[in-house]
Design a protein around this motif. Structure first.
Motif, mmCIF file in Angstrom:
data_model
loop_
_atom_site.group_PDB
_atom_site.id
_atom_site.type_symbol
_atom_site.label_atom_id
_atom_site.label_comp_id
_atom_site.label_asym_id
_atom_site.label_seq_id
_atom_site.Cartn_x
_atom_site.Cartn_y
_atom_site.Cartn_z
ATOM 1 N N UNK A 289 -10.177 -6.452 -5.676
ATOM 2 C CA UNK A 289 -8.215 -6.075 -4.647
ATOM 3 C C UNK A 289 -8.699 -5.232 -4.540
ATOM 4 N N UNK A 290 -7.905 -4.089 -4.674
ATOM 5 C CA UNK A 290 -7.383 -2.782 -3.748
ATOM 6 C C UNK A 290 -5.981 -2.977 -4.140
ATOM 7 N N UNK A 291 -5.150 -1.644 -3.896
ATOM 8 C CA UNK A 291 -3.755 -1.616 -3.701
ATOM 9 C C UNK A 291 -3.706 -0.709 -3.093
ATOM 10 N N UNK A 292 -2.309 -0.351 -2.152
ATOM 11 C CA UNK A 292 -2.484 0.306 -0.996
ATOM 12 C C UNK A 292 -1.042 1.178 -1.050
ATOM 13 N N UNK A 293 -1.860 2.206 -0.215
ATOM 14 C CA UNK A 293 0.034 2.968 0.075
ATOM 15 C C UNK A 293 0.159 3.468 0.990
ATOM 16 N N UNK A 294 1.109 3.552 1.260
ATOM 17 C CA UNK A 294 0.940 4.562 3.187
ATOM 18 C C UNK A 294 1.759 5.940 3.079
ATOM 19 N N UNK A 295 1.256 6.839 4.441
ATOM 20 C CA UNK A 295 1.988 7.938 4.333
ATOM 21 C C UNK A 295 2.897 7.973 3.917
ATOM 22 N N UNK A 296 3.843 9.050 4.246
ATOM 23 C CA UNK A 296 4.799 9.410 3.999
ATOM 24 C C UNK A 296 5.959 9.568 5.167
ATOM 25 N N UNK A 297 7.186 8.732 4.859
ATOM 26 C CA UNK A 297 7.734 8.675 5.962
ATOM 27 C C UNK A 297 7.360 6.640 6.743
ATOM 28 N N UNK A 298 6.314 6.128 6.111
ATOM 29 C CA UNK A 298 5.995 4.946 6.667
ATOM 30 C C UNK A 298 6.406 3.886 5.039
ATOM 31 N N UNK A 299 7.083 2.898 5.725
ATOM 32 C CA UNK A 299 6.718 1.813 4.835
ATOM 33 C C UNK A 299 5.943 1.029 4.528
ATOM 34 N N UNK A 300 6.025 0.306 3.389
ATOM 35 C CA UNK A 300 4.518 -0.521 3.753
ATOM 36 C C UNK A 300 4.802 -2.186 3.232
ATOM 37 N N UNK A 301 4.481 -3.135 3.999
ATOM 38 C CA UNK A 301 4.378 -4.444 4.634
ATOM 39 C C UNK A 301 3.804 -5.317 3.521
ATOM 40 N N UNK A 302 4.703 -6.038 2.762
ATOM 41 C CA UNK A 302 4.421 -6.156 1.398
ATOM 42 C C UNK A 302 3.169 -7.427 1.708
ATOM 43 N N UNK A 303 1.881 -7.841 1.111
ATOM 44 C CA UNK A 303 1.902 -7.166 -0.730
ATOM 45 C C UNK A 303 1.134 -5.662 -0.145
ATOM 46 N N UNK A 304 1.245 -5.048 -1.270
ATOM 47 C CA UNK A 304 0.705 -4.037 -1.137
ATOM 48 C C UNK A 304 -1.138 -3.462 -1.772
ATOM 49 N N UNK A 305 -1.119 -5.378 -2.341
ATOM 50 C CA UNK A 305 -3.105 -5.209 -2.892
ATOM 51 C C UNK A 305 -3.277 -6.554 -1.701
#
Ligand SMILES: *[C@@H]1O[C@H](CO)[C@@H](O)[C@H](O)[C@H]1NC(C)=O
Ligand SMILES: *[C@@H]1O[C@H](CO)[C@@H](O)[C@H](O)[C@H]1NC(C)=O
Ligand SMILES: *[C@@H]1O[C@H](CO)[C@@H](O)[C@H](O)[C@H]1NC(C)=O
Ligand SMILES: *[C@@H]1O[C@H](CO)[C@@H](O)[C@H](O)[C@H]1NC(C)=O
Ligand SMILES: *[C@@H]1O[C@H](CO)[C@@H](O)[C@H](O)[C@H]1NC(C)=O
Ligand SMILES: *[C@@H]1O[C@H](CO)[C@@H](O)[C@H](O)[C@H]1NC(C)=O
Length: 460
Positions: free
Chosen positions: A111-127
């Protein structure tokens, strides 16, 4: 050279090797290979080993074996890694957790955990997990996108976050399904530049009406309270059982069963009462006599004389169970050991009772032999077979006149001729003659109708 020849000979003589090949070539696998030595033909119990190419992950057995002309278990699979490029990440405004945007290879099931650029919201799950070469990357929603109006609805589910008139892009609402409904999909929907992402589904439960259970004589296992109807969530199961004294109509050796709720209406089986018919017992009777018996009913078996209950459990009682009468009532022949055998007798009897199938040994008197050339007799439903009987095989020894000698008086007087096998007489020789032992008297035994030693007197 000699050792080599011996090896070849041993190989040819070896019983397994003379047989035909047992298995076909083992299957190839994609992205992997067989690493054990290749053979011209594969015999019973041969094994082969698989290995995957680098970064491919083996799923299944490393070794398989030839058993009964099949390779078991099935050959493994080599599962592909996932690759993620810098461009893919950049295009989706994604980073790997820790602000990295390097291209990388991820092994299957990692698995990998992700994050978004600033000003963006990640649609879960992040892993996210790599599944055989495929990884579903998260979506990054711009907070500068268009607002969304009233949130979407889902049938049989409720929104549990505060409801608003307007939702900013990147904000989300959370859903919960109503009681007994099972959720399919993510429990959040996100406002994405004016539109909502997919809402979850709430899957219908299965309903089992109490009245149906009652009419089929079914109970819920370990049930404490008894609601009107029973609901089973989609994907769940419930264990039901026939009432005491009942079994499944379709399989009378079972009374419990499981209902899975998987989208199709559940099929409730029928239960039937456990009953036994009046048994048919040869050479015996029973009581009480009825036409039908129920679970747990007992009957007592009385066997006719000369017969005994089998198995002799002391009680002579059998019970009506879901598998019928238990144990199956049977009266079997009991063979008589007090039977008199002419010119013979039963060998010491080790058992107090001889029943169908038991063997007994008997012994014939001297000079007599078993009539059937076998000294055992088997207890059958018609009695001893073959019947134990002894026939005269040796007729004993007659009186004979001894040249230059005579038999001892007492024997002539007290034992009538012929004497039986194994018995002895004494004889002596006239003056000037001696018997074999060169003594005054000589004993001679009747063996197979002849005296041993011979009744002969030799001149001194
Ligand atoms: C995949 O990984 C999980 C833990 O992350 C582990 O429990 C599971 O057994 C792994 N499956 C396989 C097929 O290796
Ligand atoms: C939102 O969608 C519109 C088209 O409907 C598009 O022109 C705009 O660039 C999008 N905004 C963002 C931040 O993605
Ligand atoms: C979007 O919604 C927020 C509140 O949810 C509001 O403050 C804002 O004015 C809205 N923007 C537009 C362009 O309607
Ligand atoms: C929604 O899903 C998240 C993550 O899967 C979980 O932690 C949360 O408890 C869920 N919310 C509800 C109401 O089930
Ligand atoms: C009946 O149930 C027994 C015990 O669970 C099982 O072994 C057998 O295979 C079943 N027979 C049929 C016909 O389903
Ligand atoms: C025992 O039962 C068999 C079969 O019913 C019958 O033929 C036989 O005569 C019976 N024997 C005796 C001694 O009652």
């Amino acid at each position: 050279m000699k050792a080599w020849l011996l090896l070849v000979a041993a190989f040819l003589l070896w019983p397994g090797c003379s047989s035909q090949k047992a298995c076909d070539e083992p299957d190839e696998v994609d992205f992997g290979e067989i690493v054990s030595a290749e053979k011209a033909k594969y015999l019973e119990n041969d094994r082969v080993q698989y290995r995957c190419n680098p970064v491919y992950v083996l799923e299944g057995p490393e070794w398989i074996q030839c058993k009964g002309q099949e390779w078991t278990p099935h050959p493994p699979k080599c599962l592909a890694p996932c690759s993620i490029t810098r461009q893919q990440l950049a295009a989706k405004n994604l980073f790997v957790f820790g602000n990295q945007r390097k291209a990388r290879l991820i092994q299957n099931n990692q698995s990998l955990r992700f994050q978004c650029n600033e000003g963006y919201v990640l649609v879960v799950p992040s892993v996210r997990k790599c599944v055989d070469g495929y990884m579903d990357l998260p979506l990054c929603i711009s907070e500068r996108g268009k607002n969304c109006s009233g949130p979407p609805r889902t049938e049989n589910g409720d929104i549990i976050t505060l409801s608003k008139k307007q939702y900013r892009s990147g904000s989300s609402v959370e859903f919960r399904c109503q009681t007994y409904y099972a959720m399919e999909g993510q429990n959040r929907s996100f406002c994405n530049n004016g539109t909502w992402t997919k809402v979850p589904n709430c899957l219908d439960p299965c309903m089992i009406p109490r009245t149906e259970l009652e009419s089929q004589k079914i109970e819920v296992k370990d049930e404490i309270d008894a609601p009107e109807n029973i609901f089973v969530q989609h994907g769940h199961s419930i264990e039901l059982t026939c009432r005491t004294g009942y079994v499944l109509a379709a399989n009378s050796s079972q009374s419990a069963f499981v209902i899975h709720c998987n989208g199709t209406p559940p099929v409730i089986p029928k239960c039937k009462e456990i009953t036994c018919n009046s048994p048919r017992i040869s050479n015996g009777t029973f009581r009480p006599q009825r036409t039908i018996y129920h679970d747990g009913d007992l009957i007592r078996i009385q066997c006719d004389s000369g017969f005994t209950f089998d198995p002799d459990n002391g009680e002579k009682v059998v019970e009506c169970t879901k598998n019928g009468w238990s144990p199956p009532p049977k009266c079997i022949k009991k063979c008589d050991t007090s039977l008199r055998i002419h010119n013979g007798h039963f060998a010491s009897t080790y058992q107090d009772m001889y029943i169908e199938g038991n063997d007994i040994r008997f012994v014939c008197d001297q000079g007599y032999s078993p009539a059937n050339q076998q000294s055992t007799s088997t207890c059958t439903k018609n009695g001893w077979s073959p019947a134990p009987s002894c026939i005269l095989t040796e007729r004993g020894c007659d009186y004979i006149r001894i040249e230059n000698g005579r038999m001892a008086k007492p024997y002539e007087l007290y034992r009538p001729f012929p004497i039986s096998e194994g018995q002895s007489i004494y004889f002596s020789c006239n003056h000037g003659f001696l018997p074999t032992n060169k003594e005054m008297w000589q004993a001679a035994t009747c063996i197979k109708s002849h005296y041993v030693p011979e009744l002969k007197c030799f001149s001194k």
